[in-house]
Write an enzyme that holds these catalytic residues in place. Structure first.
Site, PDB file in Angstrom:
ATOM      1  N   HIS A 126       0.846  -1.198   0.000  1.00 50.55           N
ATOM      2  CA  HIS A 126       0.000   0.000   0.000  1.00 50.55           C
ATOM      3  C   HIS A 126       0.885   1.253   0.000  1.00 50.55           C
ATOM      4  O   HIS A 126       0.384   2.367  -0.010  1.00 50.55           O
ATOM      5  CB  HIS A 126      -0.855   0.066   1.274  1.00 50.55           C
ATOM      6  N   SER A 156     -15.750   2.830   1.674  1.00 53.93           N
ATOM      7  CA  SER A 156     -15.196   1.538   2.059  1.00 53.93           C
ATOM      8  C   SER A 156     -14.218   1.712   3.236  1.00 53.93           C
ATOM      9  O   SER A 156     -14.243   0.945   4.206  1.00 53.93           O
ATOM     10  CB  SER A 156     -14.497   0.919   0.852  1.00 53.93           C
ATOM     11  N   GLY A 285     -18.833  -4.828  -2.289  1.00 51.79           N
ATOM     12  CA  GLY A 285     -18.212  -5.057  -3.593  1.00 51.79           C
ATOM     13  C   GLY A 285     -18.983  -4.450  -4.749  1.00 51.79           C
ATOM     14  O   GLY A 285     -19.062  -5.042  -5.824  1.00 51.79           O
TER      15      GLY A 285
HETATM   16  P1  A3P Z   1     -16.636  -2.253  -0.262  1.00 48.44           P
HETATM   17  O1  A3P Z   1     -16.304  -1.822   1.125  1.00 48.44           O
HETATM   18  O2  A3P Z   1     -17.096  -1.116  -1.117  1.00 48.44           O
HETATM   19  O3  A3P Z   1     -17.585  -3.389  -0.314  1.00 48.44           O
HETATM   20  P2  A3P Z   1      -9.329  -3.860  -0.165  1.00 48.44           P
HETATM   21  O4  A3P Z   1      -9.267  -5.296  -0.508  1.00 48.44           O
HETATM   22  O5  A3P Z   1      -8.361  -3.001  -0.924  1.00 48.44           O
HETATM   23  O6  A3P Z   1      -9.289  -3.647   1.313  1.00 48.44           O
HETATM   24  O7  A3P Z   1     -10.736  -3.330  -0.682  1.00 48.44           O
HETATM   25  C1  A3P Z   1     -11.918  -3.768  -0.081  1.00 48.44           C
HETATM   26  C2  A3P Z   1     -13.057  -3.490  -1.021  1.00 48.44           C
HETATM   27  O8  A3P Z   1     -13.029  -4.439  -2.093  1.00 48.44           O
HETATM   28  C3  A3P Z   1     -14.391  -3.684  -0.319  1.00 48.44           C
HETATM   29  O9  A3P Z   1     -15.291  -2.771  -0.947  1.00 48.44           O
HETATM   30  C4  A3P Z   1     -14.694  -5.132  -0.649  1.00 48.44           C
HETATM   31  O10 A3P Z   1     -16.047  -5.488  -0.514  1.00 48.44           O
HETATM   32  C5  A3P Z   1     -14.228  -5.208  -2.092  1.00 48.44           C
HETATM   33  N1  A3P Z   1     -13.904  -6.582  -2.516  1.00 48.44           N
HETATM   34  C6  A3P Z   1     -13.258  -7.544  -1.825  1.00 48.44           C
HETATM   35  N2  A3P Z   1     -13.159  -8.668  -2.546  1.00 48.44           N
HETATM   36  C7  A3P Z   1     -13.759  -8.428  -3.726  1.00 48.44           C
HETATM   37  C8  A3P Z   1     -13.987  -9.223  -4.895  1.00 48.44           C
HETATM   38  N3  A3P Z   1     -13.593 -10.464  -4.965  1.00 48.44           N
HETATM   39  N4  A3P Z   1     -14.622  -8.637  -5.926  1.00 48.44           N
HETATM   40  C9  A3P Z   1     -15.043  -7.362  -5.857  1.00 48.44           C
HETATM   41  N5  A3P Z   1     -14.865  -6.556  -4.777  1.00 48.44           N
HETATM   42  C10 A3P Z   1     -14.219  -7.078  -3.720  1.00 48.44           C
END
Ligand code: A3P
Length: 317
Positions: A126, A156, A285
């Protein structure tokens, strides 16, 4: 040698004492080299620039948090291991995607441990590019950068910090104002996006710049592009037998979320400072969920900020 180590430790401790630290998110953040890092992770991340040894064939998945890191890790891992590991046997069935690709310098991604990994290494970060060693660019590591529309990324982030925080919930308007000031984990978000955007323009063959929304709208195309970028393009046979579709559906939000490990597992990070439940990595998501949380006025304010910060860069979010 130990004397040298000690003096450099003293130097960095003296530097740390001068750095601004602020509260507001679930844990305090410290501003280091124009980037707000979780204070309890600061010492680890400060080591990365001088001590992480990039290799020419490293693949680094770089994201601003909450942009879809978990998804990108799952996709890149599945694509790059598919020749030796069938989907029915995938480690992702029993391991959260965050665990299969280590974060450079973070817990589980200690720099000594990374040295022991065989090439080519699949790594994640990150950190902004400015906190990685310049050798990442000069040796030509491949980087996949994933960003996300900032209003959705903010919503998010807000949900996530409220889930892992041990104190009172953070009010949305307070979090919004901090995020727009650039005060958020690994923020300011615009510097983060722009550093990698510029790198992708300077090294187009080696830096792939992706958007979360682009994967949502056309996952098959992105997965094919990603496989070629990772030097493991899908063969004609794989195309015919539907492997691309299988990878996409295996790594989809619904499919990963319903696995036991992602419903119930979790990890204590960095000396118990935060607790990340795997389920909190799978919230909704969706694209455009910000409208369910932010006012129209907040949305417009963020859009204006984005317009101002990204003007002239060529990056459209
Ligand atoms: P939301 O909070 O909008 O649902 P990171 O992995 O960078 O922490 O990001 C998390 C975000 O990615 C969250 O968004 C999560 O729900 C979404 N996310 C995690 N896995 C996913 C997948 N397989 N496909 C699409 N979105 C995904």
């Amino acid at each position: 040698e130990s004397e040298i180590k000690e003096s450099s430790t003293n130097e960095s401790e003296a530097l740390i004492a001068t750095l601004p630290t602020r509260e507001g998110w679930s844990t305090p953040l410290t501003l280091y080299n124009n980037c707000w890092l979780r204070s309890h992770m600061l010492r680890r991340f400060m080591l990365v620039r001088d001590n992480f040894k990039p290799r020419r064939d490293d693949i680094i998945l770089a994201t601003h948090p909450k942009s879809g890191t978990t998804w990108l890790k799952a996709l890149a891992f599945t694509i790059s291991t598919r020749s030796r590991c069938d989907l029915t046997d995938s480690p992702l069935l029993t391991t959260n995607p965050q665990r299969v690709v280590p974060f450079i310098g973070a817990v589980g991604g200690d720099l000594d441990f990374l040295e022991t990994l065989p090439s080519p290494r699949l790594l994640a970060t990150h950190l902004p590019l400015s906190l990685l060693p310049p050798a990442v660019s000069t040796v030509g590591c491949r980087v996949v950068y994933l960003c996300r529309e900032p209003k959705d990324a903010f919503v998010s982030r807000w949900h996530f910090d409220n889930k892992m925080g041990k104190g009172a919930p953070i009010a949305l308007d307070v979090a919004f104002s901090m995020f727009c000031q650039g005060f958020s984990p690994f923020g300011p978000f615009w510097d983060h996006y722009l550093q990698y955007w510029k790198e992708s323009l300077a090294r187009p063959q080696e830096v792939m710049f992706l958007k979360y929304e682009e994967i949502v709208s056309d996952p098959l195309t992105v997965v094919r592009k990603l496989a070629s970028f990772l030097d493991v393009p899908f063969t004609e046979e794989e195309e015919k037998s539907g492997v691309v579709d299988q990878v996409v559906s295996f790594c989809s939000f619904e499919s990963l979320r319903k696995l036991d490990v992602n419903k119930t597992g979790g990890a204590e990070r960095a000396g118990g400072k935060i607790f990340i439940q795997h389920s909190s990595l799978f919230r909704k998501g969706k694209v455009g969920d910000w409208v369910n949380h932010m006012s129209e006025e907040m949305g417009e304010k963020m859009d204006r900020l984005v317009e101002e910060k990204f003007k002239g860069s060529g990056l459209e979010l």
